[in-house]
Design a protein around this motif. Sequence first.
Motif, short mmCIF file in Angstrom:
data_model
loop_
_atom_site.label_atom_id
_atom_site.label_comp_id
_atom_site.label_asym_id
_atom_site.label_seq_id
_atom_site.Cartn_x
_atom_site.Cartn_y
_atom_site.Cartn_z
N ASP A 539 0.83 -1.14 -0.11
CA ASP A 539 0.06 0.08 -0.18
C ASP A 539 0.89 1.25 -0.05
O ASP A 539 0.39 2.30 -0.66
N VAL A 540 2.06 1.32 1.12
CA VAL A 540 2.77 2.53 0.88
C VAL A 540 3.48 2.59 -0.57
O VAL A 540 3.75 3.56 -1.03
N TYR A 541 3.99 1.37 -1.00
CA TYR A 541 4.79 1.23 -2.46
C TYR A 541 3.69 1.92 -3.22
O TYR A 541 4.23 2.85 -4.30
N GLU A 542 2.62 1.29 -3.49
CA GLU A 542 1.56 2.03 -4.44
C GLU A 542 1.31 3.68 -4.24
O GLU A 542 1.19 4.38 -5.06
N ALA A 543 1.24 3.87 -3.11
CA ALA A 543 0.91 5.59 -2.77
C ALA A 543 2.01 6.27 -3.17
O ALA A 543 2.02 7.38 -3.82
N LEU A 545 4.17 5.51 -5.62
CA LEU A 545 3.95 5.68 -7.22
C LEU A 545 2.91 6.74 -7.57
O LEU A 545 3.08 7.67 -8.48
N ALA A 546 1.78 6.75 -6.84
CA ALA A 546 0.90 7.60 -6.78
C ALA A 546 1.19 9.20 -7.12
O ALA A 546 1.02 10.00 -7.77
#
Lengths: 571, 509
Positions: A539-543, A545-546
Amino acid sequence: MPRLKRAVIVGTLIGAVMGFVDTYGYAVTGYTTAELSLVITPVLVMVVYRLLMKSVPSPSEQLLASLVAVGSSLSTTITSGMYITYTMLAAMVDPGVIGLPQWLYYSGPLTPMHYLFYIFASASSLSGVLLAYAFSEHFISKERLHYPIGVSASLSILISRAVSSKEVALVFAAGLVTELLLGVLGFPLLDLTPSLQGIVPGMAFAVGTDVLVLLLALMLPLSVTAGVALGSISMFLVILPIMAFAGFFAAFPGMGVYDIVSSAAPTMSSFIIGYVIVITAFYFLNYRGVFLSSLRFIVKTRETRTSLLIALTIQLLTIILAAVIITHNSYFPPAFIPIVFLVSFLLSIVTMRMVGETGTASQALLPLGTATILASGARGAMPYVLADPYTGVPMPQFMAGTGMNVIKATEKVGAPKRLAVGLLGLSVLVFAPLTLLYGHVLLSTYGISSPRLNLSRWIPIVAWMSSLYSGGEGSIVVPAAIVGAITFFIVLALTRSLKSLAGLSAFAFLLGTTLTPDMGMLFAVAALIKFIAYRMGTDVYEALLAYASVALSGAGAGIMITTVMSALGVV
Amino acid sequence: MEVAASIMAIIVAVALAAFIALIISGTKEKEREVTGFSRIDRSVGAKLELMASILRKLLLTPSALIIVLTLAVALAGMAVLSSESRSQSAFVVPVIKVENNLTLIKLANTAPVDDVLNAIESLLSNTTSPYHIEGIYLVKVVDEPIRVEGVRTPKLVVVGVDNCCNGVYLISCEALDSPNPPFTCVNEDELKGYLYVDGVLPVIPIEAFIGNKPVFPPLTSVIVTSLDDASRLLGYEEPVANVVLVGGYLPPSTMRESLGKLVSEVWVVSEKGALILTSESVSSLKEVILAVFLSIAVAVVVSSAARSMTPRVGEVANRLMISGFPSWGGAIIYYVVVMLCSTIAIAVYSGVAIMFGLPASVGHLILVGAFVLTALAYTPRTTGFVGTGRAEADYFSVRIDGCVINKLLEDVISAIRRTEFFVIEELTIKRGNDKAFVRSKSIFSETWGIGVDIEVLISSVGETSCRVEVRASDWSIEEISASLTRSVRSLALSRIRSVIELWRLGYSR
């Protein structure tokens, strides 16, 4: 349809401004954000929709409007960008000696031939987009490539819909302010290269602060970011010192990182040629089954078959033109037309593959095109102008890579694919004369004596191009090409034998070898950040990226503001 | 040319037609609605806040403070020591050689001609060898090119030569369209005569090297004139100079001493080649040895300090696991602490370096590298247990005796639907007499970018048996590691597998 009209109007308005900003940026600093416009534009589109149309577009509409604007940005690399480059070339060497026709550069008012050539060059480059359309199923569905810039553009579109939220606005502002500050204050560079020359000649190391590069690196997959960093660090800490020791290029005390890059330019290009030949052969051998089945599918389907045929016909005709247009001192042996055509086609395919992994191929693969023309015994500027994607004008490979990113973004946001590709192509063609005019107006206003665009910076490039056009003695260093080929096998062996390097992309490594060490270090920092974020949870990783994609849009907007401020004389 | 123009026009027309055709056919395509993106996990902020608070606590420990101070002091010490141990650089260019000995002295700054001559006299006063001044030059690469009416190329380099030119400006004939006094056109060989002493020793600066070849500014962008006129052209009020050509042999050891504030570069040229001495200081072996010793000292201190942090890091890692971090999340605490400590130390040193003008050197690179390696060497690799369970295969096929296709299908659909771990995006169900097919596309609910597609085909075999074929494929919007997507896939498949196993054991009939 009314929504399409709205998208075209908004895209045209933004495109007209972006085309000027990109042209101005290139004219005064030599840099452009055209390659990243796909990520930056959606946020601008959203702002214009909210301000002028008082509405929020659908993701699909937002993408289509962005593509119209992106077309303008892309056309600057072909029209005004190359117009300015050839004007620089004509200023530094006698155009007559290298056979550079007057309709390529600034020498008075624009003539119909100027317009015809640059619109033709745009059309020829767009054959790459048609190739991308034909091969999109193969690369996206069969090889399941990520196309990080396309994904990033779709993230940009989807996140900008929440642009009113405090978090997103804050991140956008952070990217914008950082880029503005760096733009106004200059980009600090800690260059340890001059001191290194006393210990290991040819070694280069520097730490830079280019926030745009850092954000782009954050957007790429971790294995790619790490691969690019490894490629750059290996090139400047290991490979170049070995080649300097072998006497391939001069490395003297006091030389900075850019002096080393300039001195090693023929060596690095040759290294890349060796690497590209082997990786291309390896790729086609490995994927021949899938590739042939895709090709059969493309040929069977009417739409993709037509696209492929048109693209190949345009590319072939363009190369034939290199033999037809004979200027003083220019010559291109007609027997080499099929070989140059084949290499151009293969480079387009490999570029699409590389962009799928790394987001951008930059110009990493293109020296192979230059080497092929050089090997044909061609003389003078025209063969290179028409058939070399590296120093010439038609850039089908660049457009093919961009086209794939566009198609990926289209799929991610659910927009109609054919419409998106059609709008992009039409937009490039329609904006081509306008962006050429922008380039001309800026050259006639500022000349080529902008204080920020120091002409002496061009001397090494011009010297290299001039040597190339005169037969290229010393332009290609064969042993360096062999080192390049061996390096590919070393990379391959390491990725297959070491578990920790298992995901490393050989294409990312190649891209890294073309980036200066300050950029390589930024990629290393980005890889570390991504590594940590990944371990904090997906979730942190995707955030990450976003938010990186929003910050990237902010940084892009920051560059535009700096450019406008520069045009107004504020900075 | 007409043929070429026609081909170009045809290519433009074809491309235009192709893209217009794509637009026309594209307007009939339908938009697809995208879903799922609105779920950026709100717990991200909380996670970062938790991490920040833990880091604050770790960074405010005496051990972290010792690490930061050690590195910052070592960096500053390295700068002081290296400035005393750096050496001036020298290199040989064998291709530049002259019969009579010559020395080209390039000054660090431009100065009035008389001052330059006096400075050179005093500089060479201790030299025992005979010498004479052969020429005085003003050589400047201008920042903003000089544009002259009637001259095609902008001028980048201005060269002033004493006793030259009689009040005219010499330009290459390649660059001049028409006579334009005081600009006079000369052929390139004549121009070279002023710019290269004895035809080989360049007075004009080397702009770059391409391979092994020096690159000089093109002759078309050079103006040669007298010292007076060159000075005036460049905006000086009196004649100035910055290059002096001295005839006679001057020992390199003597010339090396002259390098400094006044002289930036000296070319000692003889029949053997050119020895170029520059004031550019480079790292010496002594500096590298110093850096290695300092690195060892830093490593001892850092390793002790890092060890003393271990119990605290372990405690923090346990708390992180309880707070819902991944099992290996705790291990990165060390990496983050090390990264932050080194960043703080480098920032502190950079501030001090800017204030006191301390240099950056290779020693610093060695020091920081050694610091990071030492600190990471003491990083506990794992602070938690990572499961090693076998992942489900992406395809399996099972025969079930006594199977009722419709009932089994309902159970499979129910297993797919009733899960708290996945959000169903698409569900396709097809039923036939002796076959049933289910296809689902689900997104892992902890993220928005990882999903699993599952296909289940149930077909009857004989009267009472059936075969169940299950195929699953995982995907992610970014490259998430294969081990993670595999575990997500296993999670999705485990529901289907449990239904099938229950049927095989006869519990669902």
